[in-house]
Design a protein around this motif. Structure first.
Motif, PDB file in Angstrom:
ATOM      1  N   ILE A 352       4.770  -5.944   4.123  1.00  0.00           N
ATOM      2  CA  ILE A 352       4.440  -7.373   4.127  1.00  0.00           C
ATOM      3  C   ILE A 352       3.110  -7.607   4.848  1.00  0.00           C
ATOM      4  O   ILE A 352       2.274  -8.404   4.399  1.00  0.00           O
ATOM      5  N   ALA A 353       2.907  -6.901   5.955  1.00  0.00           N
ATOM      6  CA  ALA A 353       1.644  -7.035   6.692  1.00  0.00           C
ATOM      7  C   ALA A 353       0.463  -6.614   5.825  1.00  0.00           C
ATOM      8  O   ALA A 353      -0.600  -7.258   5.851  1.00  0.00           O
ATOM      9  N   LYS A 354       0.645  -5.564   5.053  1.00  0.00           N
ATOM     10  CA  LYS A 354      -0.425  -5.120   4.156  1.00  0.00           C
ATOM     11  C   LYS A 354      -0.709  -6.186   3.087  1.00  0.00           C
ATOM     12  O   LYS A 354      -1.866  -6.436   2.732  1.00  0.00           O
ATOM     13  N   MET A 355       0.336  -6.799   2.580  1.00  0.00           N
ATOM     14  CA  MET A 355       0.148  -7.865   1.588  1.00  0.00           C
ATOM     15  C   MET A 355      -0.606  -9.036   2.200  1.00  0.00           C
ATOM     16  O   MET A 355      -1.523  -9.599   1.583  1.00  0.00           O
ATOM     17  N   GLU A 356      -0.218  -9.433   3.415  1.00  0.00           N
ATOM     18  CA  GLU A 356      -0.858 -10.569   4.072  1.00  0.00           C
ATOM     19  C   GLU A 356      -2.337 -10.305   4.343  1.00  0.00           C
ATOM     20  O   GLU A 356      -3.161 -11.233   4.325  1.00  0.00           O
ATOM     21  N   ARG A 357      -2.689  -9.040   4.564  1.00  0.00           N
ATOM     22  CA  ARG A 357      -4.085  -8.683   4.844  1.00  0.00           C
ATOM     23  C   ARG A 357      -4.875  -8.368   3.568  1.00  0.00           C
ATOM     24  O   ARG A 357      -6.025  -7.940   3.643  1.00  0.00           O
ATOM     25  N   ARG A 358      -4.231  -8.569   2.437  1.00  0.00           N
ATOM     26  CA  ARG A 358      -4.868  -8.262   1.146  1.00  0.00           C
ATOM     27  C   ARG A 358      -5.253  -6.784   1.073  1.00  0.00           C
ATOM     28  O   ARG A 358      -6.311  -6.416   0.551  1.00  0.00           O
ATOM     29  N   GLN A 359      -4.354  -5.930   1.562  1.00  0.00           N
ATOM     30  CA  GLN A 359      -4.575  -4.490   1.529  1.00  0.00           C
ATOM     31  C   GLN A 359      -3.487  -3.801   0.691  1.00  0.00           C
ATOM     32  O   GLN A 359      -3.159  -2.644   0.922  1.00  0.00           O
ATOM     33  N   PHE A 360      -2.972  -4.503  -0.282  1.00  0.00           N
ATOM     34  CA  PHE A 360      -1.878  -3.992  -1.100  1.00  0.00           C
ATOM     35  C   PHE A 360      -2.088  -4.415  -2.553  1.00  0.00           C
ATOM     36  O   PHE A 360      -2.288  -5.600  -2.833  1.00  0.00           O
ATOM     37  N   PHE A 361      -2.044  -3.406  -3.477  1.00  0.00           N
ATOM     38  CA  PHE A 361      -2.263  -3.690  -4.883  1.00  0.00           C
ATOM     39  C   PHE A 361      -1.334  -2.820  -5.735  1.00  0.00           C
ATOM     40  O   PHE A 361      -0.918  -1.735  -5.307  1.00  0.00           O
ATOM     41  N   VAL A 362      -1.008  -3.307  -6.913  1.00  0.00           N
ATOM     42  CA  VAL A 362      -0.097  -2.594  -7.802  1.00  0.00           C
ATOM     43  C   VAL A 362      -0.715  -2.505  -9.189  1.00  0.00           C
ATOM     44  O   VAL A 362      -1.197  -3.514  -9.734  1.00  0.00           O
ATOM     45  N   SER A 363      -0.705  -1.322  -9.764  1.00  0.00           N
ATOM     46  CA  SER A 363      -1.177  -1.145 -11.133  1.00  0.00           C
ATOM     47  C   SER A 363      -0.215  -1.829 -12.098  1.00  0.00           C
ATOM     48  O   SER A 363       1.003  -1.773 -11.926  1.00  0.00           O
ATOM     49  N   SER A 364      -0.760  -2.457 -13.115  1.00  0.00           N
ATOM     50  CA  SER A 364       0.080  -3.118 -14.124  1.00  0.00           C
ATOM     51  C   SER A 364       0.924  -2.110 -14.891  1.00  0.00           C
ATOM     52  O   SER A 364       1.861  -2.500 -15.597  1.00  0.00           O
ATOM     53  N   ALA A 365       0.606  -0.820 -14.763  1.00  0.00           N
ATOM     54  CA  ALA A 365       1.404   0.224 -15.421  1.00  0.00           C
ATOM     55  C   ALA A 365       2.738   0.443 -14.727  1.00  0.00           C
ATOM     56  O   ALA A 365       3.637   1.073 -15.289  1.00  0.00           O
ATOM     57  N   CYS A 366       2.903  -0.092 -13.514  1.00  0.00           N
ATOM     58  CA  CYS A 366       4.128   0.129 -12.729  1.00  0.00           C
ATOM     59  C   CYS A 366       5.192  -0.900 -13.115  1.00  0.00           C
ATOM     60  O   CYS A 366       5.497  -1.833 -12.353  1.00  0.00           O
ATOM     61  N   THR A 367       5.758  -0.736 -14.295  1.00  0.00           N
ATOM     62  CA  THR A 367       6.718  -1.723 -14.791  1.00  0.00           C
ATOM     63  C   THR A 367       7.992  -1.773 -13.959  1.00  0.00           C
ATOM     64  O   THR A 367       8.600  -2.834 -13.817  1.00  0.00           O
ATOM     65  N   GLY A 368       8.399  -0.641 -13.397  1.00  0.00           N
ATOM     66  CA  GLY A 368       9.600  -0.630 -12.577  1.00  0.00           C
ATOM     67  C   GLY A 368       9.417  -1.420 -11.294  1.00  0.00           C
ATOM     68  O   GLY A 368      10.231  -2.278 -10.948  1.00  0.00           O
ATOM     69  N   VAL A 369       8.341  -1.142 -10.576  1.00  0.00           N
ATOM     70  CA  VAL A 369       8.050  -1.852  -9.332  1.00  0.00           C
ATOM     71  C   VAL A 369       7.891  -3.345  -9.588  1.00  0.00           C
ATOM     72  O   VAL A 369       8.452  -4.190  -8.882  1.00  0.00           O
ATOM     73  N   LEU A 370       7.120  -3.697 -10.615  1.00  0.00           N
ATOM     74  CA  LEU A 370       6.857  -5.103 -10.890  1.00  0.00           C
ATOM     75  C   LEU A 370       8.106  -5.845 -11.345  1.00  0.00           C
ATOM     76  O   LEU A 370       8.268  -7.032 -11.052  1.00  0.00           O
ATOM     77  N   SER A 371       8.995  -5.178 -12.033  1.00  0.00           N
ATOM     78  CA  SER A 371      10.199  -5.859 -12.510  1.00  0.00           C
ATOM     79  C   SER A 371      11.202  -6.109 -11.390  1.00  0.00           C
ATOM     80  O   SER A 371      12.005  -7.044 -11.469  1.00  0.00           O
ATOM     81  N   GLU A 372      11.154  -5.281 -10.335  1.00  0.00           N
ATOM     82  CA  GLU A 372      12.110  -5.432  -9.242  1.00  0.00           C
ATOM     83  C   GLU A 372      11.626  -6.341  -8.120  1.00  0.00           C
ATOM     84  O   GLU A 372      12.429  -6.819  -7.319  1.00  0.00           O
ATOM     85  N   ARG A 373      10.336  -6.618  -8.048  1.00  0.00           N
ATOM     86  CA  ARG A 373       9.798  -7.257  -6.840  1.00  0.00           C
ATOM     87  C   ARG A 373      10.391  -8.629  -6.586  1.00  0.00           C
ATOM     88  O   ARG A 373      10.613  -9.010  -5.446  1.00  0.00           O
ATOM     89  N   TRP A 374      10.676  -9.425  -7.639  1.00  0.00           N
ATOM     90  CA  TRP A 374      11.230 -10.757  -7.403  1.00  0.00           C
ATOM     91  C   TRP A 374      12.753 -10.735  -7.304  1.00  0.00           C
ATOM     92  O   TRP A 374      13.370 -11.741  -6.964  1.00  0.00           O
ATOM     93  N   ASP A 375      13.381  -9.626  -7.635  1.00  0.00           N
ATOM     94  CA  ASP A 375      14.830  -9.505  -7.479  1.00  0.00           C
ATOM     95  C   ASP A 375      15.203  -8.836  -6.150  1.00  0.00           C
ATOM     96  O   ASP A 375      16.391  -8.726  -5.831  1.00  0.00           O
ATOM     97  N   TYR A 376      14.217  -8.398  -5.420  1.00  0.00           N
ATOM     98  CA  TYR A 376      14.461  -7.729  -4.142  1.00  0.00           C
ATOM     99  C   TYR A 376      14.586  -8.809  -3.079  1.00  0.00           C
ATOM    100  O   TYR A 376      13.597  -9.351  -2.578  1.00  0.00           O
ATOM    101  N   CYS A 377      15.833  -9.135  -2.712  1.00  0.00           N
ATOM    102  CA  CYS A 377      16.111 -10.336  -1.910  1.00  0.00           C
ATOM    103  C   CYS A 377      17.082 -10.044  -0.774  1.00  0.00           C
ATOM    104  O   CYS A 377      17.752  -9.017  -0.752  1.00  0.00           O
ATOM    105  N   ARG A 378      17.154 -11.016   0.123  1.00  0.00           N
ATOM    106  CA  ARG A 378      18.180 -11.027   1.160  1.00  0.00           C
ATOM    107  C   ARG A 378      19.174 -12.139   0.848  1.00  0.00           C
ATOM    108  O   ARG A 378      18.805 -13.180   0.295  1.00  0.00           O
TER     109      ARG A 378
END
Length: 410
Positions: A352-378
Motif C-alpha cells: 500500500i505504501a508503494k502504491m501511495e508513493r506511485r512506486q507500484f505498477f502492473v502490466s496489463s498482461a497480468c490478468t490474474g492479479v488484475l482480476s483479483e485486486r478488487w475482490d481482495y477485501c476484509r
C-alpha cells in the motif's frame, strides 16, 4: 411418479428459462440477492435430467459444504420432491449424488477441495452448473469445461452459471457482459455462445417476505445495495488495495527495458499461482502471472519453464521464487524456490505504501492479479476474505520477501 406441486416461474424467470433454451452454450444469470437465479437454474437441471433418461448433471461451487447447504438442501431436494415425489429419486449422501427413477444423475460438489474436485471431475456430464461463480477462479471453471462431454441423444450440453455481481474486472463480467476473452481482452470469436441476463429481487418479490427489499436491502450501505439489490458489478466494500489507480496499469510496451533485479512469488493449493515482479529505481513492476487449477507442483513448474519464466526481453535472468512457507516439500519442486516471508499485514502495508508513493505498477498482461485486486477485501471484523486471493498472496510473497532481504528501501 406423482407430482405434488408445479414450479410456477415469475415473468422474469420465464424469460430466463427461454434464454436457456436459446442457442447459447454458456448462460449466466446474475443479479441481486434472492432474485430467483438459483431456483431457475436448478429447475432447468431437474427438467433436463427428467427429459433425458440416463443423463448426468453437475452442480458445483467453491466449497462442497456450501453447495450442499445452499443449493442441495434449500433448492434441489425440495424441487425434486415437489416434481417427482420422494419416491422418484434417491439421495446418496456419501456420494453427494442423486439418482432419478429414469437413471439420470445429479452430482453436487466443490471445486475448492482436491479430493472433491478429483471425484466430480472424474465423470462426464450433460450439464455443468457453476453456482456463485464470483467465488470461482477462471482456471477452476475452465478446467471443468472438458467434462461436458457426455453424449445422450437429443440432449444439448450446456454450461450454466450464476452469481451476485462482483468487480467489473472479474472474468465473468469480461466474458459475458463485455464479450471479451478474459486473458487477452480480444473480442470473443463466437459471442453468440455466451448469453447473460439480469435478475433482481424486485423481479421475485412475490416469493419474498414483504419487508425483505424495503427493510433489508434498501438499508444496506450504498455499494452493497448496488450489488445485492440492484445487481450491479461494483467494487466491493473493504477493498485492501483501494489506493491502486487505473493509470498504474501499463501496457507491456510501457514497461522498462531493463530492471535492477527480479523476483517471483509462489502460492500452492488447488489454484496454484506464480507472480513475477521486476524492480527498477525502487519502483515495483508486476510483470507477469501464471495460474492453473488442480495441477501438481512439478507440472506447474515445468509450465513456468516452458513459458520462459527466467527470461526477459530475450535475455536469461536468475532470481528467487518466494514460496508459501506452508508449501513444505513442494517448495523444493519450484526452480529457485525458497520460503517466503508470510507477514500478511506487514506485507500488505508495504505494498500500500508503494502504491501511495506511485512506486507500484502492473502490466496489463497480468490478468490474474488484475482480476483479483478488487475482490481482495476484509470483512466487517477486519479479517481478509479468503476467496479469490491466490494471485494476491503470490504477489505479496514476491514483493515483501524481496524487500525483507534488505535489498530495497521501504
Amino acid at each position: 411418479m406423482g407430482t405434488t406441486k408445479v414450479f410456477k416461474p415469475t415473468t422474469v424467470q420465464k424469460k430466463a428459462l427461454n434464454l436457456i433454451k436459446s442457442g447459447a452454450k454458456h448462460i449466466l444469470l446474475f443479479g441481486g440477492s434472492r432474485s430467483g437465479k438459483t431456483t431457475v437454474l436448478v429447475m432447468a437441471i431437474v427438467y433436463r435430467a427428467l427429459r433425458f433418461p440416463g443423463s448426468r448433471h453437475l452442480i458445483c461451487r467453491l466449497r462442497a459444504k456450501d453447495a450442499r447447504s445452499s443449493v442441495l438442501r434449500e433448492t434441489l431436494l425440495p424441487a425434486l420432491t415437489n416434481t417427482v415425489g420422494s419416491a422418484g429419486f434417491t439421495y446418496l449422501a456419501h456420494e453427494n449424488m442423486i439418482t432419478l427413477f429414469n437413471g439420470s444423475e445429479i452430482w453436487i460438489g466443490g471445486l475448492g477441495d482436491r479430493e472433491q474436485a478429483d471425484k466430480i471431475l472424474g465423470h462426464e456430464y450433460n450439464s455443468i452448473y457453476f453456482n456463485e461463480v464470483s467465488q470461482l477462479s477462471y482456471a477452476a471453471v475452465t478446467t471443468a469445461y472438458s467434462r461436458l462431454a457426455m453424449r445422450v441423444p437429443g440432449c444439448r450440453n450446456l454450461f450454466l452459471y450464476d452469481c451476485n455481481p462482483g468487480s467489473p474486472l472479474h472474468w465473468a463480467y469480461k466474458i459475458f457482459v463485455k464479450k471479451q476473452a478474459f486473458q487477452s481482452g480480444e473480442a470473443l470469436p463466437k459471442p453468440e455462445l455466451y448469453a447473460s441476463m439480469l435478475l433482481n429481487p424486485e423481479d421475485n418479490k412475490d416469493n419474498l417476505p414483504a419487508d425483505y427489499i424495503s427493510d433489508i436491502l434498501d438499508a444496506l450501505p450504498e455499494k452493497q445495495k448496488a450489488r445485492f439489490r440492484d445487481g450491479l458489478w461494483v467494487k466491493a466494500e473493504g477493498v485492501i488495495y483501494d489506493q491502486f489507480e487505473e493509470d498504474m496499469i501499463l501496457d507491456p510496451g510501457e514497461l522498462p527495458e531493463t530492471f535492477d533485479r527480479f523476483a517471483a512469488g509462489q502460492d500452492f493449493g488447488m489454484n496454484i499461482t506464480n507472480v513475477k515482479i521486476g524492480i527498477k529505481d525502487n519502483r515495483i513492476y508486476v510483470l507477469d502471472d501464471c495460474g492453473s487449477y488442480n495441477m501438481t507442483t512439478k507440472t506447474f513448474n515445468e509450465e513456468l519453464l516452458q513459458r520462459g519464466w527466467f527470461n526477459w526481453k530475450g535475455e536469461d535472468i536468475d532470481f528467487s521464487i518466494f514460496c508459501d512457507p506452508a508449501g513444505g516439500e513442494r517448495i523444493q519442486e519450484i526452480t529457485n524456490g525458497m520460503k517466503a516471508n508470510n507477514s500478511v499485514d506487514a506485507g500488505i502495508d508495504y505494498i500500500i505504501a508503494k502504491m501511495e508513493r506511485r512506486q507500484f505498477f502492473v502490466s496489463s498482461a497480468c490478468t490474474g492479479v488484475l482480476s483479483e485486486r478488487w475482490d481482495y477485501c476484509r470483512d466487517e471484523d477486519g479479517e481478509i476474505i479468503k476467496v479469490n486471493d491466490h494471485y494476491m498472496d503470490a504477489m505479496r510473497y514476491a514483493i515483501f520477501s524481496d524487500a525483507q532481504l534488505g535489498v530495497i528501501a521501504a
